[in-house]
Design a protein around this motif. Structure first.
Motif, short mmCIF file in Angstrom:
data_model
loop_
_atom_site.label_atom_id
_atom_site.label_comp_id
_atom_site.label_asym_id
_atom_site.label_seq_id
_atom_site.Cartn_x
_atom_site.Cartn_y
_atom_site.Cartn_z
N VAL A 58 0.86 -1.18 0.00
CA VAL A 58 0.00 0.00 0.00
C VAL A 58 0.90 1.23 0.00
N VAL A 59 0.57 2.19 -0.85
CA VAL A 59 1.37 3.41 -0.99
C VAL A 59 0.50 4.61 -0.63
N ILE A 60 0.94 5.40 0.33
CA ILE A 60 0.24 6.63 0.71
C ILE A 60 0.91 7.79 -0.03
N ASP A 61 0.18 8.46 -0.89
CA ASP A 61 0.75 9.50 -1.75
C ASP A 61 -0.11 10.76 -1.68
N ALA A 62 0.18 11.70 -0.78
CA ALA A 62 1.40 11.80 0.03
C ALA A 62 0.99 12.09 1.47
N MET A 63 1.96 11.99 2.39
CA MET A 63 1.67 12.13 3.81
C MET A 63 1.29 13.56 4.20
N GLU A 64 1.73 14.55 3.44
CA GLU A 64 1.33 15.93 3.74
C GLU A 64 -0.18 16.09 3.64
N GLY A 65 -0.77 15.43 2.62
CA GLY A 65 -2.23 15.47 2.48
C GLY A 65 -2.92 14.75 3.61
N VAL A 66 -2.36 13.62 4.04
CA VAL A 66 -2.92 12.88 5.17
C VAL A 66 -2.94 13.77 6.42
N GLU A 67 -1.83 14.45 6.68
CA GLU A 67 -1.75 15.30 7.87
C GLU A 67 -2.75 16.46 7.78
N MET A 68 -2.89 17.06 6.60
CA MET A 68 -3.83 18.17 6.43
C MET A 68 -5.26 17.71 6.71
N PHE A 69 -5.65 16.55 6.13
CA PHE A 69 -6.99 16.02 6.38
C PHE A 69 -7.17 15.65 7.85
N MET A 70 -6.13 15.11 8.45
CA MET A 70 -6.19 14.74 9.86
C MET A 70 -6.45 15.96 10.73
N HIS A 71 -5.74 17.05 10.47
CA HIS A 71 -5.93 18.27 11.25
C HIS A 71 -7.34 18.83 11.09
N ARG A 72 -7.85 18.80 9.85
CA ARG A 72 -9.23 19.26 9.64
C ARG A 72 -10.22 18.39 10.43
N TYR A 73 -9.97 17.11 10.41
CA TYR A 73 -10.83 16.15 11.12
C TYR A 73 -10.84 16.46 12.63
N ILE A 74 -9.68 16.75 13.18
CA ILE A 74 -9.59 17.07 14.61
C ILE A 74 -10.29 18.38 14.93
N VAL A 75 -10.07 19.39 14.09
CA VAL A 75 -10.67 20.70 14.33
C VAL A 75 -12.19 20.62 14.25
N GLU A 76 -12.71 19.84 13.28
CA GLU A 76 -14.16 19.68 13.16
C GLU A 76 -14.75 19.04 14.42
N ARG A 77 -14.01 18.12 15.00
CA ARG A 77 -14.48 17.49 16.24
C ARG A 77 -14.43 18.49 17.40
N LEU A 78 -13.45 19.39 17.38
CA LEU A 78 -13.33 20.38 18.44
C LEU A 78 -14.42 21.45 18.34
#
Length: 238
Positions: A58-78
């Motif tokens: 499995v290839v994650i392309d790219a991790m910067e996008g993963v981190e950006m989506f992750m931060h949005r996900y956390i902020v939406e929960r907050l």
């Protein structure tokens, strides 16, 4: 940028990509739909864990996008929760402190998902882009080096988890041109040769737990051959 990271990863055994950016170009590869939110990435990982499939990498392309989506996900929960600090509900400061608390935990959880894929026999390749960052070692003055374009705590977690961090660059030669009157100017020159570095140097982050050569041609076949040779030597030494 554009050095061929996605192409390199596409040569891994039976790969499937989880894309956060449209970086595959004309490559003929199997891929999940382009992720638009963090839940899409988690769902793709869940499919690989729960369903039968033919994929070995499995290839994650790219991790910067993963981190950006992750931060949005956390902020939406907050946004719908009480402030985690003594600030008013939903304040920017609250969100910033929330990310500092929850982002490392969420990255740890994501890495546990990758580890579960590894236990099922899959290889995991995380593609990241480089940035020039200030590095401040305790025994020297601060200097610039290549790093990965990720938040520092996330990067440290990924570095600890990974068996190899490979830094790709063009081989560059430094020459000095005589400009007359005793003056010279340094110029970088190269012929487009792409190199993968496997051991850390002052100029960049890299590592490997396999005992690979410190530098290799940027071809997946060279990386695979290095692993095969090491496995063969270990078996012969038993």
């Amino acid at each position: 940028p554009g050095i061929g990271k996605t192409t390199w990863a596409s040569k891994a055994p039976a790969p499937i990509f989880i894309p956060t950016e449209d970086g595959a170009g004309a490559l003929d590869i199997d891929t999940f739909p382009l992720a638009e939110k963090y839940e899409d990435i988690l769902q793709s990982i869940g499919c690989l864990l729960q369903e039968k499939h033919k994929y070995q990498t499995v290839v994650i392309d790219a991790m910067e996008g993963v981190e950006m989506f992750m931060h949005r996900y956390i902020v939406e929960r907050l946004e719908g929760a009480e402030s985690i600090s003594d600030n008013s509900k939903g304040s920017p400061t609250s969100f910033g402190k929330g990310l500092s608390i929850f982002a490392p935990n969420e990255m740890t959880s994501l890495l546990q998902g990758f580890e579960a894929l590894r236990r099922q026999g899959m290889s995991v390749i995380l593609i990241g882009h480089s940035t020039v960052a200030k590095f401040s070692p305790p025994d020297l003055e601060a200097y610039d080096r290549y790093s990965v374009r990720l938040e520092k705590r996330s990067l440290e977690l990924i570095k600890d988890w990974s068996d190899a961090i490979l830094f790709a660059n063009y081989r560059t030669f430094l020459t000095k041109d005589d400009e007359g009157f005793g003056n010279t100017r340094a110029r970088g020159k190269g012929v487009g040769e792409r190199i993968v570095y496997t051991e850390e140097r002052p100029a960049f982050i890299a590592k490997n737990r396999y005992g690979l050569p410190p530098e290799m041609p940027m071809e997946y076949s060279a990386f695979a051959s290095g692993l095969t040779s090491l496995k063969k030597n270990k078996q012969e030494s038993k």
